[in-house]
Structures are given as structure tokens and as C-alpha cells.
Motif scaffolding. Structure first.
Motif, short mmCIF file in Angstrom:
data_model
loop_
_atom_site.label_atom_id
_atom_site.label_comp_id
_atom_site.label_asym_id
_atom_site.label_seq_id
_atom_site.Cartn_x
_atom_site.Cartn_y
_atom_site.Cartn_z
N SER A 303 0.86 -1.19 0.00
CA SER A 303 0.00 0.00 0.00
C SER A 303 0.90 1.24 0.00
O SER A 303 1.59 1.50 0.99
CB SER A 303 -0.90 0.02 1.25
N PRO A 304 0.90 2.02 -1.07
CA PRO A 304 1.77 3.20 -1.15
C PRO A 304 1.58 4.16 0.03
O PRO A 304 2.54 4.77 0.49
CB PRO A 304 1.35 3.85 -2.47
N GLU A 305 0.33 4.29 0.51
CA GLU A 305 0.05 5.23 1.60
C GLU A 305 0.81 4.89 2.89
O GLU A 305 1.01 5.74 3.75
CB GLU A 305 -1.45 5.27 1.91
N LYS A 306 1.25 3.63 3.02
CA LYS A 306 1.98 3.21 4.22
C LYS A 306 3.49 3.28 4.03
O LYS A 306 4.25 2.87 4.91
CB LYS A 306 1.58 1.77 4.59
N CYS A 307 3.92 3.78 2.88
CA CYS A 307 5.34 3.76 2.53
C CYS A 307 5.91 5.18 2.47
O CYS A 307 5.37 6.04 1.75
CB CYS A 307 5.51 3.08 1.17
N PRO A 308 7.00 5.48 3.19
CA PRO A 308 7.62 6.81 3.14
C PRO A 308 8.05 7.23 1.73
O PRO A 308 8.06 8.42 1.41
CB PRO A 308 8.84 6.67 4.05
N GLN A 326 1.25 3.49 -7.90
CA GLN A 326 0.04 2.98 -7.25
C GLN A 326 -0.32 1.59 -7.77
O GLN A 326 -0.54 0.66 -6.99
CB GLN A 326 -1.13 3.95 -7.50
N ASN A 327 -0.37 1.46 -9.08
CA ASN A 327 -0.76 0.17 -9.67
C ASN A 327 0.31 -0.90 -9.44
O ASN A 327 0.00 -2.05 -9.07
CB ASN A 327 -1.00 0.33 -11.17
N GLY A 328 1.56 -0.53 -9.66
CA GLY A 328 2.65 -1.50 -9.53
C GLY A 328 2.86 -1.98 -8.11
O GLY A 328 3.14 -3.17 -7.88
N CYS A 329 2.70 -1.08 -7.12
CA CYS A 329 2.90 -1.46 -5.71
C CYS A 329 1.75 -2.37 -5.26
O CYS A 329 1.99 -3.42 -4.65
CB CYS A 329 2.97 -0.22 -4.84
#
Length: 399
Positions: A303-308, A326-329
């Protein structure tokens, strides 16, 4: 003359991306819109570093070099060092005589800083008085606007209250009302009539717009002396002459530059990328940044939102790249190292011209000192005018 803006930074040595995105990019815009005074707040550094003063001098020059390297232009803005203009200290002293102690103790950052810097003894006279020194920094140049974040608005409001109190005590010259009415007659019939209407609207009906319109009217007058202008401004607001104008807070966007760990970028968190960071070091720092803990293996979705790292993409990447992330993560279509590559490329591209300019200034230290010397000379002339007026109204002229 354009409105004067004043802003300063404590010398902390070489600056990092947090300084650039949080303060300096704003300065770069302001220098083309206003008459800007940018200063090194070395006396303010003493309020917390009074036991470690050896680091201050080098930190001052490192910071000035970085200002110049990012594009702060001494042809557009005036750069100077606070302690080279002793009028700051004199006005601070004179204002301290009438500033209530409770005003200083209620500043939010006073207790916040004491809490954050528990390892230092900040129960000092200097630390208690630093908000007043900030006010003196602003008022000595009669700055009309001060760029600050929301957490610093209280300091500007304190400055406004201090100016108001000073004007109340010392702006009551003998025969003030008669002199103000004489000044109104010098405005010409049309301007005088408008001025009286605006004064009545403000004083009897509290219409703030009438005050600002009246102030603008007075500033445009060509055939009225500076002394009479101040009387007109004071008479507009009340019954006193405006000696120290009240500045306005110029709210700046909240800094969005995260550190390598997702917290605010700060040297105290050891999570910075400096403006002069070597490219290999930048790459290593980004490549070793922690990511979404859910992505233990390359095939694990995240989840990108959880990643610095995503916070960096929000600053440096366009919509196409952000969509790719977003899509790749989420689908595990890309790995974390792949995700970081556009960030590395963007930061290196941003830093390259800054570092090229910094190198030139490092190789020519005398040119940096000359810029500061010229700035100090210019602002000291302005500060001296204010102090002469302040001494006069306080009865401290012994000629």
C-alpha cells in the motif's frame, strides 16, 4: 516603494531538502514581489547554543552559501547577519522596558521548545526574551509582511501588540490633534474629504476596510512630509502617531518535505538529504529507505500510503509516474528498488545546478563576504533611521 518583507533563519550549517522546499522556494518567489530582507539569526542561535558557540561562525557561511546556491539573488534581495546590525539589540532592550513578562511566557513555542530540548538548560533570560528579539528584528525595519507558517503566527501577533503598546505610550506628541488636522488640510480638498469619511467609518463603525483604504490613501500622498504621513496614519487609527507599524503575517504553505523515515525532515532526526549531498550518498540513502512493511518479498503486494517513499513521489513525480507506482505497488508488479529509481533521478536533477553554484561560492569566499557586508551596510542605514525616531519619542536624544 514596494512593501518590505523580513525573514530569517537560525544558522544550523549546511541546509537540506526540508529547508529548500519549506522555506527557500518561498523566498525565491518573494524576492521578485517585495523588497526582501533575509537575515542570518545568529543571536537567536545563542539562545539554545550558548555553550557551543564555536560552531556558529562556520554554520553562518555554510547557510549563506546554500541560500545563494538555490538562487537567492543579492540583486533582488538583501542578505545580512543579525549581529552585524547592533540596532536589533538596542531596540530589543528599549522594547523590553515596556513589554509585560506574561506576554513572553504565553508564547506557545516557549514551553514547546523547553519540552523538546530538555537536555539543555533553557531557563535563561535570553531564551525567555527571544520572542521579543524576533519582534525587534521585524520592527527595526518597519517590515509590513513576515512570511511564517501557522505555528509562528503567534510571534507576529506578539509583534503587533508590542508595536501597538509602544505607539500608545510614545506616539502622543504635544498638540498631536492640531498637527494632524493641519496635515489633513495639506492633502487637498478631495483627499481630505475622503480621509475624513474613511476615518469616521473606521472609528465610529469599526469598518476595517475603511482603515486599509485610508492607509493606502495616505501612502500615495506626494505633497505631505513623512512626519505628517505618520500623524495622518495615527489620527486615522486613534489619537497617536504610528512610530512602529504593525506587521502582517504572510502565511506560507506548510512544508511537505518528509525525511527518509517518513517524519519531518530534520537534522535532529538524522533523516536528511543535504543540498550538497554527494550523488552516490543520495542514491544509497534512497535505496535503503524503509518501505511498506507488508512487502517482505518482491511478490508481496503493498500500500503506497503506508510507505515513506510514496511521500517523495507526491513531491517529485508527475501523475503518470504516480499512477505507475500505485498500480505496480498494489499488484506487486514493481519492486521497491524500481519504485525508488524515479525519486533518485528527480532529486539528483534538482540538486545538480544547486551544487554547481555552491561550488563556485565555496571557491570564492570573499565574494560571499562582500555580499553580506553590502547587505549589512544597507539594512543598518534603515535600522538607524528607526532607532533615531524611537530615541526621539522616548526622550533619549541629548543634543
Amino acid at each position: 516603494m514596494s512593501q518590505r518583507v523580513l525573514s530569517g533563519m537560525r544558522p544550523t550549517g549546511q541546509l537540506h531538502l526540508g529547508h529548500y522546499h519549506g522555506v527557500l522556494k518561498n523566498w525565491l518567489e518573494l524576492q521578485h514581489q517585495y523588497q526582501c530582507y533575509f537575515f542570518v539569526a545568529d543571536w537567536h542561535a545563542l539562545t539554545t547554543e550558548y555553550r557551543n558557540t564555536k560552531v556558529i561562525a562556520q554554520s553562518v557561511w555554510d547557510m549563506v552559501i546554500d541560500w545563494l546556491a538555490v538562487g537567492i539573488n543579492p540583486g533582488e534581495a538583501t542578505l545580512f547577519i543579525q549581529s552585524r546590525v547592533p540596532e536589533h539589540a538596542e531596540l530589543h532592550l528599549l522594547l523590553s522596558m515596556s513589554t509585560p513578562l506574561s506576554w513572553l511566557e504565553r508564547i506557545p513555542t516557549y514551553k514547546d521548545q523547553q519540552e523538546k530540548l530538555k537536555e539543555k538548560d533553557l531557563a535563561t533570560y535570553g531564551f525567555l526574551g527571544y520572542p521579543l528579539l524576533q519582534s525587534a528584528d521585524i520592527l527595526v525595519y518597519k517590515a509590513s509582511k513576515v512570511p511564517v507558517g501557522e505555528d509562528q503566527v503567534a510571534h507576529v501577533e506578539l509583534t503587533r501588540e508590542i508595536a501597538r503598546r509602544f505607539n500608545h505610550f510614545y506616539g502622543r506628541e504635544p498638540n498631536f490633534e492640531k498637527k494632524a488636522k493641519d496635515a489633513i488640510r495639506k492633502m487637498g480638498k478631495k483627499n481630505a474629504k475622503l480621509y475624513k469619511q474613511l476615518r469616521k467609518s473606521y472609528q465610529e463603525h469599526g469598518i476595517d476596510e475603511a482603515l486599509s483604504t485610508g492607509q493606502a490613501l495616505v501612502e500615495t500622498l506626494q505633497n505631505v512630509s513623512l512626519g505628517d504621513k505618520k500623524r495622518l496614519l495615527g489620527y486615522l487609527e486613534g489619537e497617536t502617531k504610528t512610530i512602529l507599524p504593525e506587521p502582517e503575517a504572510l502565511l506560507t504553505p506548510t512544508a511537505k518535505m518528509p525525511g527518509l523515515d517518513g517524519q519531518k525532515m530534520s537534522k535532529s532526526y538524522n533523516n536528511t538529504i543535504s543540498l550538497r549531498e554527494e550523488p552516490a550518498s543520495v542514491e544509497k540513502k534512497i535505496r535503503t529507505m524503509r518501505t511498506d512493511p507488508a512487502r517482505v518479498r518482491r511478490t508481496d503486494p503493498g500500500s503506497p500510503e503506508k510507505c515513506p517513499v510514496w511521500q517523495f513521489h507526491q513531491i517529485y513525480s508527475n501523475e503518470v509516474v504516480k499512477s505507475w507506482v500505485q498500480n505496480g505497488c498494489r499488484s506487486a508488479g514493481i519492486g521497491c528498488i524500481e519504485c525508488k529509481q524515479p525519486i533518485i533521478k528527480a532529486i539528483l536533477a534538482e540538486l545538480a545546478p544547486i551544487q554547481e553554484r555552491a561550488k563556485r561560492y565555496i571557491e570564492e569566499p570573499e565574494s560571499v563576504k562582500a555580499i553580506i557586508a553590502e547587505g549589512c551596510e544597507e539594512v543598518r542605514a534603515a535600522a538607524s533611521e528607526t532607532l533615531e525616531e524611537v530615541r526621539q519619542v522616548m526622550g533619549l536624544m541629548y543634543r
